[in-house]
Design an enzyme around this catalytic site. Structure first.
Site, short mmCIF file in Angstrom:
data_model
loop_
_atom_site.label_atom_id
_atom_site.label_comp_id
_atom_site.label_asym_id
_atom_site.label_seq_id
_atom_site.Cartn_x
_atom_site.Cartn_y
_atom_site.Cartn_z
CE LYS A 182 38.52 32.73 31.39
NZ LYS A 182 39.67 33.64 31.16
CB SER A 237 41.32 36.48 31.06
OG SER A 237 40.40 36.27 32.11
#
EC number: 3.4.21.53
Length: 348
Positions: A289, A244
């Site tokens: 996140k 990611s």
């Protein structure tokens, strides 16, 4: 003792017993929490540049292009207890997900860690290729064997690390060319593969078998594109795994290889997978996140377009979401954002 007092005593005992049972009862769930963020333009925990480029002129930028991570508690061999799961469901920064979401039933924790490491390595290669492609710097590719499926035709013939150079006599330089040629074969056909091992060229002819799904011809090799770059790029992130951070790696490489600054003083964080062609893909744990990014000081968060609905629904205050569709579009969006000239795609 009165009946009321006896009832309260009994209830208290039941609550205590349930509390003891709950604190010791493992449950098949994993708690996902905001993890550390790292500035791709800065240094790693050893004080070394997180991204180092040798053999090409680079330009300094003291800004922030942070990639974000998710940490977890639980999993096979270390499951969380019932109360931890309940606290996680209540907490605003924690997601409680089924254990098999992170640890598939047919894979051991060690295998999952190995796969995450491989994904990180692949994402770094893709990020480097995408960045150089965006800058118009030529990159060559080759097809490398990543693994051999036991008991399949290639088992005992090909090895991990072999480079596939030809299929049926036709030169191949990327995975798409290999799979395109293999798609023309029927199950039971013979296919001739050219390959190199330790610098020596060889060929082998294998009889194809059906894939596990039974719909295609295969020989049982796992292959990937590997890239040959005109100069050296090292990315050092320690034991962080997964794909990611690809988008943020690409942006940092572009920033380092070009004069000026992509950030212009704006604290930017983000996430997203990246392909060698610069396509940005979705990730997991978007809420955690974003929280990690905001706590670190970010005011802008680059968000893959497929994550936009969830991100917009749980965006922390003070964090602006910029939609990331492609690497090229993201570079344009950052230029528009930091100069105030042009449209900035958003999730909102």
């Amino acid at each position: 003792m009165s009946r009321r007092a006896a009832t309260l005593t009994a209830a208290s005992v039941i609550v205590i017993v349930l509390a003891i049972i709950g604190s010791a009862m493992p449950v098949p769930y994993v708690a996902l929490m905001p993890g550390p963020t790292s500035n791709t333009l800065g240094t790693n925990d050893k004080g070394q540049p997180l991204i180092r480029i040798d053999g090409r002129q680079t330009y300094p930028d003291g800004g922030h292009l942070n990639f974000t991570t998710v940490t977890y508690r639980g999993g096979p061999g270390g499951r969380i207890d019932l109360f931890t799961a309940l606290r996680g469901w209540i907490a605003g920064d924690t997601a409680i997900v089924p254990e098999e979401t992170i640890f598939p039933e047919d894979e051991s924790p060690k295998k999952v860690d190995e796969e995450n490491t491989r994904q990180m390595q692949d994402s770094q290669q893709s990020a480097e290729a995408a960045a150089l492609h965006e800058l118009g710097i030529p990159v060559t590719t080759r097809v490398v064997v990543d693994g051999i499926q036991k008991g399949r035709p290639a088992d005992g013939v090909l090895k991990t690390g072999d480079e596939i150079t030809a299929v049926d006599g036709a030169k191949v330089t990327n995975v798409a060319e290999v799979t395109g040629t293999m798609a023309k074969h029927k199950i039971g056909d013979s296919v001739t593969l050219g390959y190199t091992r330790a610098g020596k060229a060889a060929t082998t002819t294998l009889k194809t078998v059906a894939t596990p799904s039974g719909d295609r011809a295969a020989v049982g090799v796992v292959i990937s594109d590997q890239y040959k770059f005109p100069f050296k790029i090292d990315i050092s992130v320690g034991d962080i795994g997964g794909p990611s951070a690809g988008l943020m790696f690409s942006l940092a490489i572009i920033d380092k290889l070009t004069p000026g600054s992509l950030t212009r003083g704006t604290f930017i964080a983000g996430t997203g997978t990246i392909t060698a062609k610069g396509e940005v893909g979705p990730i997991g744990g978007i809420q955690q996140k974003m929280i990690a990014a905001r706590k670190a000081g970010a005011t802008v968060f680059l968000t893959p377009k497929d994550n936009c609905p969830d991100a917009a629904a749980s965006r922390p205050g003070g964090l602006r979401l910029v939609r990331a569709d492609t690497l090229h579009g993201t570079v344009q969006a950052l230029n528009a954002l930091t100069t105030g000239k042009g449209d900035v795609p958003t999730c909102e």
